[in-house]
Design a protein around this motif. Structure first.
Motif, short mmCIF file in Angstrom:
data_model
loop_
_atom_site.label_atom_id
_atom_site.label_comp_id
_atom_site.label_asym_id
_atom_site.label_seq_id
_atom_site.Cartn_x
_atom_site.Cartn_y
_atom_site.Cartn_z
N VAL A 247 -4.89 10.28 -0.31
CA VAL A 247 -4.28 9.58 -1.28
C VAL A 247 -2.95 10.53 -1.28
O VAL A 247 -3.23 11.88 -1.42
N ALA A 248 -1.62 9.99 -1.21
CA ALA A 248 -0.46 10.69 -1.40
C ALA A 248 0.48 9.93 -2.24
O ALA A 248 0.51 8.70 -2.10
N SER A 249 1.69 10.53 -2.37
CA SER A 249 2.57 9.92 -3.13
C SER A 249 3.36 9.05 -2.16
O SER A 249 3.94 8.19 -2.57
N PRO B 276 -3.09 1.58 -6.33
CA PRO B 276 -3.23 1.75 -7.77
C PRO B 276 -3.64 3.16 -8.10
O PRO B 276 -4.07 3.82 -7.35
N GLY B 277 -3.75 3.31 -9.34
CA GLY B 277 -4.23 4.57 -10.02
C GLY B 277 -3.10 5.73 -10.41
O GLY B 277 -3.60 6.60 -10.84
N PHE B 278 -2.00 5.29 -9.77
CA PHE B 278 -0.95 6.41 -10.25
C PHE B 278 -0.26 6.26 -11.37
O PHE B 278 -0.32 5.19 -12.01
N SER B 279 -0.08 7.67 -12.18
CA SER B 279 0.58 7.46 -13.33
C SER B 279 1.65 8.82 -13.42
O SER B 279 1.65 9.63 -12.52
N ARG C 17 3.46 13.49 -10.54
CA ARG C 17 2.52 12.14 -10.12
C ARG C 17 1.02 12.70 -10.35
O ARG C 17 0.60 13.50 -9.61
N LEU C 18 0.37 11.67 -10.80
CA LEU C 18 -1.24 11.93 -11.35
C LEU C 18 -1.91 10.83 -10.59
O LEU C 18 -1.29 9.75 -10.46
N ILE C 19 -3.15 11.00 -10.19
CA ILE C 19 -4.02 9.87 -9.70
C ILE C 19 -5.31 9.91 -10.32
O ILE C 19 -5.90 10.95 -10.55
N ASN C 20 -5.63 8.68 -10.60
CA ASN C 20 -7.12 8.39 -11.27
C ASN C 20 -8.03 7.89 -9.91
O ASN C 20 -7.72 6.74 -9.52
N LEU C 21 -9.02 8.86 -9.45
CA LEU C 21 -9.63 8.27 -8.21
C LEU C 21 -10.60 7.24 -8.78
O LEU C 21 -11.09 6.26 -7.68
N LYS C 22 -11.08 7.26 -9.80
CA LYS C 22 -11.98 5.94 -10.35
C LYS C 22 -11.37 4.56 -9.97
O LYS C 22 -11.86 3.73 -9.52
N LYS D 43 -10.70 -0.17 -5.21
CA LYS D 43 -9.91 -1.08 -3.99
C LYS D 43 -10.48 -0.56 -2.65
O LYS D 43 -9.91 -0.99 -1.58
N ALA D 44 -11.08 0.69 -2.64
CA ALA D 44 -11.49 1.49 -1.38
C ALA D 44 -12.86 0.55 -0.87
O ALA D 44 -13.90 0.28 -1.58
#
Length: 351
Positions: free
Chosen positions: A137-139, A164-167, A178-183, A188-189
């Motif tokens: 997971v990377a920006s 998906p999941g970035f904010s 940049r933040l990520i929600n792994l849930k 999608k994975a």
């Protein structure tokens, strides 16, 4: 630490069952549960307990249905504070441009809804993620890096690629916000096959012994004792460590309060570093840590520091260790932090 032979990913735990048949579950390569029924006709049954490939600890509820995620996290003051490191199973620190470093945090048993701050992909991530089918997971990342990672078969969830999941963190500015929600990402994975453990874990009740040649006694591994260490990556970057409460902890890290990674074992691996073949926007050459081959390593566990040799024959193979005498060296189960230090320029100072 113990010297032992190979360690299987699964541990069989005997459970007495005079008239009771226990049903266990194992994971198939596509991540689905496959029921297995032990033979209880002889008055006993065996419950299959999965061992985490990232910590070596039992997973009594079986493997998660999600893959291993490897999140790239900024490791400078500009990206502070770091969120979610305390929920990681394993963490690596790798060299990037300008003598700075970046973290690669592995998430498998926990999927935090807030991890950051997320940064870009590097070629080194191929060797970091591949042994356990890790999905990065990377920006973003350089075009050439994307192509190399894709050719290596590593799945990437990139914000640049529409993952998906970035904010955005309203308290920070790009590229440090940049933040990520792994849930969200996990929806999608698809789970990837994990062929074995990331490290050679010490069996909890090991009875395996390494035979010695006739008439010889293997020399014990070289070790020292310390409660503090400084790991130097470059003239501008060093990570300081202390032993506190039985775990190794960073004293100059950038984690949010209460969210830093506490390592049961900290491993310094001296690795070759080459040129990735491109520069960053500021014109700095981007280095590439060659995460394959072999080299010197220091294993910090408790107050003991043991010198061993690391071996990783190819990018997609797991890491193993040997003593100077050639004996297999295993790692006690728990959370591990890796320092991928440049061979030659890197340095470790004890105390």
């Amino acid at each position: 630490m113990r010297h032992a032979g190979g360690m299987k990913l699964r541990l069989l735990v005997a459970v007495t069952a005079a008239a009771l048949t226990l049903t266990a579950c194992s994971s198939s390569s596509d991540g689905k549960k496959e029921p297995t029924t032990p033979d209880a006709s002889k008055g006993t049954a065996e419950k299959l307990v999965e061992i985490s490939p990232l910590t070596g600890r039992p997973m009594p509820h079986g493997r998660p249905s999600n893959p291993v995620f490897v999140v790239k996290i900024e490791n400078t003051e500009g990206g502070a504070p770091q969120y979610g490191l305390n929920k990681a199973d394993l963490v690596m620190e790798e060299l990037v441009e300008g003598g700075l470093t970046r973290l690669a945090a592995f998430y498998y048993s926990n999927l935090p809804s807030k991890i950051g701050h997320v940064r870009s992909l590097r070629d080194t991530d191929i060797g970091i993620a591949s042994p356990v089918g890790g999905q990065v997971v990377a920006s973003g990342g350089a075009a050439g890096t994307y192509r190399r990672v894709e050719r290596a078969g590593v799945k990437v969830f990139s914000e640049d690629g529409g993952a998906p999941g970035f904010s955005s963190d309203p308290l920070k500015v790009r590229p440090y916000n940049r933040l990520i929600n792994l849930k969200t990402v996990a929806k999608k994975a698809k789970a990837t096959r994990i062929l074995g453990p990331y490290l050679p874990w010490t069996p909890r009740k090991s009875t395996v012994k390494t035979p010695a040649a006739t008439g010889t006694t293997p020399a014990p591994p070289r070790h020292k004792t310390t409660r503090a260490a400084t790991v130097r990556f470059s003239n501008s970057t060093s990570t300081r460590w202390k032993l506190a409460g039985g775990t190794w902890q960073r004293t100059n890290g950038h984690a949010a309060a209460g969210q830093d990674f506490k390592a049961n074992t900290m491993i310094v691996m001296f690795c070759r570093v080459g040129d990735a073949g491109y520069t960053d926007p500021a014109g700095n050459p981007v280095p590439e840590t060659k995460f394959e081959g072999s080299g010197r390593a220091l294993v910090f566990h408790g107050s003991t520091v043991t010198e061993v040799e690391w071996h990783k024959p190819s990018l997609d193979e797991a890491i193993t260790f040997q003593t100077k005498a050639g004996q297999a060296y295993t790692i006690d189960p728990g959370k591990v932090f890796f320092e991928l230090v440049p061979k030659g320029d890197g340095k470790v100072t004890l105390g």
